[in-house]
Design a protein around this motif. Structure first.
Motif, mmCIF file in Angstrom:
data_model
loop_
_atom_site.group_PDB
_atom_site.id
_atom_site.type_symbol
_atom_site.label_atom_id
_atom_site.label_comp_id
_atom_site.label_asym_id
_atom_site.label_seq_id
_atom_site.Cartn_x
_atom_site.Cartn_y
_atom_site.Cartn_z
ATOM 1 N N PHE A 165 5.468 14.125 -6.484
ATOM 2 C CA PHE A 165 4.294 13.494 -5.899
ATOM 3 C C PHE A 165 3.023 13.717 -6.808
ATOM 4 O O PHE A 165 2.696 14.638 -7.512
ATOM 5 C CB PHE A 165 3.902 14.356 -4.608
ATOM 6 C CG PHE A 165 2.666 13.942 -3.888
ATOM 7 C CD1 PHE A 165 2.676 12.788 -3.092
ATOM 8 C CD2 PHE A 165 1.595 14.576 -3.928
ATOM 9 C CE1 PHE A 165 1.683 12.152 -2.531
ATOM 10 C CE2 PHE A 165 0.254 14.110 -3.235
ATOM 11 C CZ PHE A 165 0.276 12.792 -2.632
ATOM 12 N N ASP A 166 2.178 12.608 -6.892
ATOM 13 C CA ASP A 166 1.137 12.364 -7.705
ATOM 14 C C ASP A 166 0.017 11.744 -6.774
ATOM 15 O O ASP A 166 0.235 10.951 -6.116
ATOM 16 C CB ASP A 166 1.329 11.572 -8.878
ATOM 17 C CG ASP A 166 -0.130 11.234 -9.673
ATOM 18 O OD1 ASP A 166 -1.118 12.185 -9.106
ATOM 19 O OD2 ASP A 166 -0.157 10.491 -10.564
ATOM 20 N N PRO A 167 -1.047 12.575 -6.305
ATOM 21 C CA PRO A 167 -1.860 11.935 -5.413
ATOM 22 C C PRO A 167 -2.801 10.761 -5.806
ATOM 23 O O PRO A 167 -3.181 10.009 -4.921
ATOM 24 C CB PRO A 167 -2.951 13.039 -5.040
ATOM 25 C CG PRO A 167 -3.032 14.002 -6.244
ATOM 26 C CD PRO A 167 -1.497 14.050 -6.686
ATOM 27 N N ARG A 168 -2.699 10.378 -7.283
ATOM 28 C CA ARG A 168 -3.306 9.163 -7.343
ATOM 29 C C ARG A 168 -2.434 7.740 -7.141
ATOM 30 O O ARG A 168 -2.941 6.807 -7.265
ATOM 31 C CB ARG A 168 -3.777 9.273 -9.014
ATOM 32 C CG ARG A 168 -4.756 10.322 -9.164
ATOM 33 C CD ARG A 168 -4.917 10.573 -10.649
ATOM 34 N NE ARG A 168 -3.580 11.151 -11.074
ATOM 35 C CZ ARG A 168 -3.255 12.380 -11.129
ATOM 36 N NH1 ARG A 168 -3.840 13.174 -10.695
ATOM 37 N NH2 ARG A 168 -2.036 12.516 -11.571
ATOM 38 N N GLN A 169 -1.095 8.126 -7.003
ATOM 39 C CA GLN A 169 -0.309 7.154 -6.938
ATOM 40 C C GLN A 169 0.723 7.684 -5.838
ATOM 41 O O GLN A 169 1.910 7.933 -6.008
ATOM 42 C CB GLN A 169 0.486 6.643 -8.032
ATOM 43 C CG GLN A 169 0.760 7.982 -9.166
ATOM 44 C CD GLN A 169 1.149 7.204 -10.604
ATOM 45 O OE1 GLN A 169 1.330 6.133 -10.811
ATOM 46 N NE2 GLN A 169 1.343 8.233 -11.259
#
Length: 378
Positions: free
Chosen positions: A321-325
């Motif tokens: 998980f990457d909060p920007r994508q």
């Protein structure tokens, strides 16, 4: 003309992703600094089903030829100074078991042997699957014409001058016909570059090769431990001397990124493996040349979840998980590449972390493998 159309589709998808990211601005703000200097953040994923469509049978022999035995130990993982990005903290104690690791990145010659033996088709050689691709886009995003969803990969193109460094789309081009055999597009090839690291390989491609070779991809902890070469709290695999000081130590970007590479280290793009001195474990290019896929999923806050006690052979978070994508699954890459520069990502630091979707292919991304220490290997 075709390449311009493909770039147009890519930019449409990238724009849609940015629109979607505005909806998760609160959590993204927490990790804002983590990828401001990301080599490939916010670029569109392909989501070809490469991992599911091709079953790879391991070759019969398992051998440690070309590998180095790294004896396990406990070490401090993560940044100990102020140069790290938020996802490199907190520094924490990790214990890794002994393992074998490839002395170099997997080369074009080695990957060609794998393809010849298995008939494997890489992600970049397959057309994107729209049904999977649209899952990362806002509802209602129109489907591009089928003629535009063609096999392609991302090729680096330097800019004409200074540009904002928070928009990787300014120097990456989605190029039809680019793949491991044709790293700059259909008019290029790898003749005479058999000892260069293979690139334009997705995580799925790297994992398939590892399965065939009777190996696996390294965990992020194994990669950092190996990159340190037996040293503790040093910035780079060779120590603390900056890459641009003294003799060339790695293939990095010399000059002003992304428009002027002076070639001080003798290379302005990829270099053959073993072009620079090895680290303390006799491993080559653990910094620079190509980013390398790790087995782990990526989370910007993962270190916080394992820092309270000794982590033994950590395998990474259950989900990437990457909060920007937020809709894109992401895997860890390590080591930096020929594009890394002090004014940009400093990805050649031993603690530097990067991430990408597992189906992405880039001109600056490759891999190496590891093997567990067992009694059934030659």
């Amino acid at each position: 003309m075709r390449s311009k159309i493909i770039i147009g589709v890519w930019l449409l998808i990238a724009f849609s992703c940015k629109q979607q990211q505005k909806e998760v601005s609160n959590e993204a703000k927490v990790a804002e600094d983590t990828a401001m200097t990301s080599c490939h953040n916010n670029l569109p994923s392909r989501f070809s089903n490469t991992d599911a469509s091709q079953q790879i049978e391991p070759r019969k022999e398992r051998s440690t030829e070309g590998m180095i035995l790294v004896k396990g130990s406990t070490f401090s993982m993560g940044a100990s100074d102020k140069r790290g990005r938020p996802d490199e903290y907190p520094q924490h104690q990790v214990k890794v078991s002994s393992f074998y690791i490839d002395q170099t990145s997997v080369t074009n010659a080695q990957f060609a042997e794998f393809v010849e033996a298995t008939g494997y088709i890489t992600t970049a050689e397959q057309a994107p699957d729209w049904e999977e691709l649209k899952k990362q886009l806002p509802p209602g995003t129109p489907k591009p014409a089928d003629s535009l969803l063609v096999p392609a990969s991302l090729v680096f193109h330097g800019t004409d001058g200074p540009v904002p460094l928070d928009n990787a789309a300014l120097w990456w081009r989605w190029t039809s016909g680019a793949n491991w055999r044709h790293p700059h597009g259909p008019d290029s090839d790898i003749e005479g570059k058999e000892n260069y690291p293979v690139v334009h390989v997705s995580w799925y491609d790297a994992n398939a090769y590892a399965q065939w070779a009777g190996k696996r991809l390294p965990t992020e902890a194994e990669f950092e431990f190996a990159a340190r070469g037996g040293m503790e709290d040093k910035l780079y695999p060779w120590g603390n001397e900056e890459p641009y000081e003294g003799e060339p130590k790695a293939n990095t970007w010399d000059g002003k990124f992304p428009y002027k590479n002076t070639g001080q280290d003798q290379f302005v793009s990829l270099a053959p493996v073993k072009s620079f001195p090895p680290n303390g474990y006799n491993l080559y290019d653990m910094a620079g040349n190509v980013w390398e896929w790790c087995a782990d999923n990526y989370r910007h806050d993962y270190y916080k979840t394992v820092a309270q006690q000794l982590a033994v052979d950590p395998q990474g978070p259950e989900r990437g998980f990457d909060p920007r994508q937020p809709t894109v699954p992401v895997k860890v890459t390590r080591g930096g590449s020929f594009m890394c520069n002090e004014m940009y990502c400093s990805g050649y630091r031993t603690t530097s972390r990067m991430m990408s979707s597992p189906d992405s292919g880039f001109e600056h991304t490759g891999f190496r493998c590891v093997m567990d220490v067992t009694s059934d290997i030659e």
